[in-house]
Design an enzyme around this catalytic site. Structure first.
Site, PDB file in Angstrom:
ATOM      1  N   ARG A   1       0.507   3.671  -3.371  1.00 22.16           N
ATOM      2  CA  ARG A   1      -0.146   4.956  -3.115  1.00 22.16           C
ATOM      3  C   ARG A   1       0.872   6.083  -2.947  1.00 22.16           C
ATOM      4  O   ARG A   1       0.816   7.089  -3.655  1.00 22.16           O
ATOM      5  CB  ARG A   1      -1.028   4.873  -1.867  1.00 22.16           C
ATOM      6  CG  ARG A   1      -2.123   3.814  -1.966  1.00 22.16           C
ATOM      7  CD  ARG A   1      -3.183   4.011  -0.908  1.00 22.16           C
ATOM      8  NE  ARG A   1      -3.960   2.791  -0.682  1.00 22.16           N
ATOM      9  CZ  ARG A   1      -5.180   2.765  -0.170  1.00 22.16           C
ATOM     10  NH1 ARG A   1      -5.768   3.904   0.176  1.00 22.16           N
ATOM     11  NH2 ARG A   1      -5.810   1.624   0.015  1.00 22.16           N
TER      12      ARG A   1
ATOM     13  N   GLU B   1     -12.055  -0.699 -10.734  1.00 22.42           N
ATOM     14  CA  GLU B   1     -11.592  -1.656 -11.741  1.00 22.42           C
ATOM     15  C   GLU B   1     -12.489  -1.746 -12.972  1.00 22.42           C
ATOM     16  O   GLU B   1     -11.994  -1.937 -14.096  1.00 22.42           O
ATOM     17  CB  GLU B   1     -11.439  -3.049 -11.106  1.00 22.42           C
ATOM     18  CG  GLU B   1     -10.302  -3.157 -10.127  1.00 22.42           C
ATOM     19  CD  GLU B   1     -10.596  -2.546  -8.762  1.00 22.42           C
ATOM     20  OE1 GLU B   1      -9.644  -2.216  -8.022  1.00 22.42           O
ATOM     21  OE2 GLU B   1     -11.805  -2.385  -8.442  1.00 22.42           O
TER      22      GLU B   1
ATOM     23  N   GLU C   1       0.816  -1.211   0.000  1.00 20.06           N
ATOM     24  CA  GLU C   1       0.000   0.000   0.000  1.00 20.06           C
ATOM     25  C   GLU C   1       0.851   1.263   0.000  1.00 20.06           C
ATOM     26  O   GLU C   1       0.529   2.231  -0.691  1.00 20.06           O
ATOM     27  CB  GLU C   1      -0.948   0.002   1.202  1.00 20.06           C
ATOM     28  CG  GLU C   1      -1.978  -1.108   1.208  1.00 20.06           C
ATOM     29  CD  GLU C   1      -3.036  -0.940   0.111  1.00 20.06           C
ATOM     30  OE1 GLU C   1      -3.792  -1.898  -0.120  1.00 20.06           O
ATOM     31  OE2 GLU C   1      -3.097   0.135  -0.520  1.00 20.06           O
TER      32      GLU C   1
ATOM     33  N   ASP D   1      -4.087 -10.297  -8.473  1.00 21.03           N
ATOM     34  CA  ASP D   1      -4.409  -9.402  -9.584  1.00 21.03           C
ATOM     35  C   ASP D   1      -3.255  -8.598 -10.178  1.00 21.03           C
ATOM     36  O   ASP D   1      -2.856  -8.790 -11.333  1.00 21.03           O
ATOM     37  CB  ASP D   1      -5.553  -8.464  -9.185  1.00 21.03           C
ATOM     38  CG  ASP D   1      -5.352  -7.790  -7.824  1.00 21.03           C
ATOM     39  OD1 ASP D   1      -4.282  -7.952  -7.217  1.00 21.03           O
ATOM     40  OD2 ASP D   1      -6.278  -7.089  -7.368  1.00 21.03           O
TER      41      ASP D   1
END
Length: 630
Positions: A263, A524, A259, A390
């Site tokens: 980010r 998404e 993360e 993913d």
């Protein structure tokens, strides 16, 4: 004053002065010194005298970060550093060389305090920002921002369509509506939660969470590039000022490596590449250095959690595992950290991850979601293109594209993985919907997560470089998967999609339990709409995207920001009281790009990390510091 010696003269003191003369001399000398020092230090703006008496000082861009580690922030002055990366215009302005007179307007450039030679040396040795070029020992590293910008094939903000053309008027209005949504989301955050990680719009306060190890301002960092590309100039300057003045790295909590990377590192890197502002580059590099201890494992596969206090990587038991989507989604950002710092350690860390994954045996060519960083073996055989897996696949094809199509290793790994996914996970429902199931040791769960809906865009993005006989097939596959994800939206009462949807018992593309029926402002599906639009220009993707805009306005907009909802199958849903930072970074950005010209952040020049932060394609003639050729 010196006294000449003459014959017959006998000095009254060792200085050749009689006692009264000595006192007079000392009195004169002390007055002269007081006068000089008063002029130098006490008179206002005595810059001319300072230049005369004091050695010149140069500025080290990394001082602000060094000071943060010491626990304080340096004061900012307007004296510019030597040879900074030139700032590009604020959104909507022309080339910086023709707009120099506007650079010092209110809210414009801010500079860090200049340092002396001692601080420069400390920074160069300690923080790695002024790295030496390979083979050129002792020469400070400087990133050539002008050369980078000159290699882009399209203007960053694209070329403006003729606004007098009537057919464009509706699209322009739609784009302006999305811009207004971004402005509202930002202003709500600024009013109620500025500096916190995320806004809670129902209670009108901020939320910190525990993912970021004490780092603050996740929404600020995530919003920078979206504000810039939407030409929200005032809001961008607010965000930039907060990064300069309030984004501190001297934190001591435990953070998610994944993360923080996607980010914070991604957001800072993209902000630098869009603007040339040194503060973003410096903060990205220093934060990247704080993540390096996560790689100190027996295999070099990083743990998911890193302690900023101890620099440790967490648990070392044989049973612990790292997640494929987490350690597999570092490549883009870490190559750019090497590119901007000259420090090869970042690129070496992610290349080692590739090396481990190439060597390990993969069941049926599939990549399970969990790997032990201690033994280097798969922990269990659960395979998913949704959560846990993913973005690993996404970063393979994007690494190939970002390298200027020289990273053959990434290309081969991507198409091999895609073939295995198509062979073992791809299904078509009785109702004709194409979906990617999840695989658990050979048994399929016939469901897709919302997170897996990025795959339509990914497959479309990679279709061009597939084998010639497979290109049309992949384009059609991308369209079919994206259609399925649209159906998960269309079959809900709110026209927003659930967190997961199933294909069984005669029900298709719907959630089967309340715990999977929520929507948390995820991007998404609209991400895939954007990629399919750019590839096909089929108007259906803009129609579907506009349906999402209307649903967000109707069900997620509150008095003080946007909020996720707990049940997409209820026309009067309860809000979850959270405006996710990725809503500003991804969802609104992809919607804006969907209704923009193709050369706004052209896919020839940029790839998006998994938080939708644009990173530039390597157009250099050479392999560069980070890219290499495989």
């Amino acid at each position: 004053m010196l006294m000449r010696k003459v014959p017959g003269f006998v000095p009254a003191s060792p200085w050749g002065l009689r006692l009264p003369q000595k006192f007079l001399f000392l009195l004169f000398l002390s007055g002269l010194v007081t006068l000089c020092f008063g002029a130098l230090f006490l008179l206002p703006h005595s810059s001319r005298l300072k230049r005369l008496f004091l050695a010149p000082r140069t500025q080290q861009p990394g001082l602000e970060v060094v000071a943060e580690i010491a626990g304080h922030i340096p004061a900012r002055e307007q004296e510019p550093p030597p040879n900074p990366a030139p700032a590009v215009p604020a959104p909507g302005e022309d080339d910086p060389s023709s707009r120099a007179s506007h650079r010092r307007r209110k809210g414009g450039l801010r500079r860090t305090r200049p340092t002396g030679p001692r601080e420069e040396a400390t920074a160069a040795r300690g923080n790695g920002i002024l790295a030496s070029r390979p083979g050129d020992e002792g020469v400070p590293f400087r990133f050539d921002f002008n050369a980078f910008r000159s290699r882009l094939r399209h203007p960053v903000l694209g070329t403006r369509a003729d606004e007098s053309q009537e057919p464009q008027s509706r699209v322009r209005a739609q784009r302006e509506k999305i811009k207004e949504m971004m402005q509202f989301a930002w202003q709500s955050y600024k009013r109620y939660a500025m500096g916190k990680n995320e806004l809670r719009p129902l209670t009108k306060d901020g939320y910190e969470g525990n993912m970021f190890g004490g780092l603050s301002g996740a929404t600020v960092i995530d919003s920078l590039d979206t504000l810039y590309l939407m030409e929200l100039k005032e809001e961008f300057q607010e965000a930039k000022a907060w990064v300069e003045e309030s984004f501190h790295l001297n934190v001591s909590g435990e953070a998610s490596l994944f993360e923080v990377n996607i980010r914070y590192i991604g957001g800072l890197l993209s902000a630098f590449y869009l603007t040339g502002e040194e503060v973003f580059r410096i903060k990205a590099i220093r934060l990247g250095e704080k993540l390096l201890p996560a790689f100190n494992t027996p295999t070099g596969i990083p743990k998911g959690v890193v302690s900023f206090k101890s620099g440790s990587w967490g648990w070392a038991t044989a049973g612990s595992s790292s997640i494929l989507a987490e350690f597999g989604s570092l490549h883009l950002e870490f190559l750019h950290l090497t590119e901007l710092s000259g420090n090869q350690v970042f690129a070496e860390k992610v290349r080692n991850i590739r090396k481990v994954l190439r060597k390990i045996e993969k069941p049926f060519g599939l990549y399970p979601n969990f790997l032990s960083p201690v033994s280097g073996n798969w922990v269990q055989h659960h395979v998913s293109v949704g959560g846990l897996g993913d973005s690993f696949y996404e970063y393979l094809i994007k690494s190939w594209l970002m390298s200027g199509k020289t990273d053959m290793e990434a290309k081969n790994m991507y198409y091999e993985a895609l073939e295995a996914i198509e062979t073992y996970l791809l299904n078509v429902s009785p109702g004709g919907l194409t979906y990617i199931a999840e695989w658990r040791g050979g048994i399929l769960d016939h469901k897709m997560g919302h997170l897996a809906c990025f795959s339509g865009g990914m497959i479309a993005l990679g279709a061009e470089d597939a084998k010639e006989e497979k290109r049309a097939h992949y384009r059609e596959l991308a369209a079919q998967i994206t259609k399925t994800c649209h159906e998960s939206y269309a079959r809900s009462d709110t026209k927003l999609g659930p967190e997961a949807f199933w294909f069984n018992s005669g029900r298709e593309a719907v959630a089967t339990q309340l715990s999977e029926s929520y929507y948390i402002l995820r991007p998404e599906v609209v991400e895939s709409y954007m990629y399919l639009w750019r590839q096909t220009h089929d108007p259906i993707y803009r129609e579907w995207g506009w349906e999402v805009v209307l649903a967000l306005e109707k069900y997620c907009r509150t008095e003080a920001g946007f909020s996720g909802i707990q049940d997409v199958y209820s026309s009067t849903p309860n809000h979850d009281n959270k405006q996710q930072s990725f809503f500003l970074a991804e969802t609104l950005k992809y919607l804006y790009l969907l209704f923009s010209e193709d050369d706004l952040l052209s896919l020839e020049d940029w790839v998006f990390n998994t938080e939708a932060h644009p990173l530039p394609v390597n157009h250099s003639d050479s392999s560069g510091r980070a890219w290499g050729r495989h």
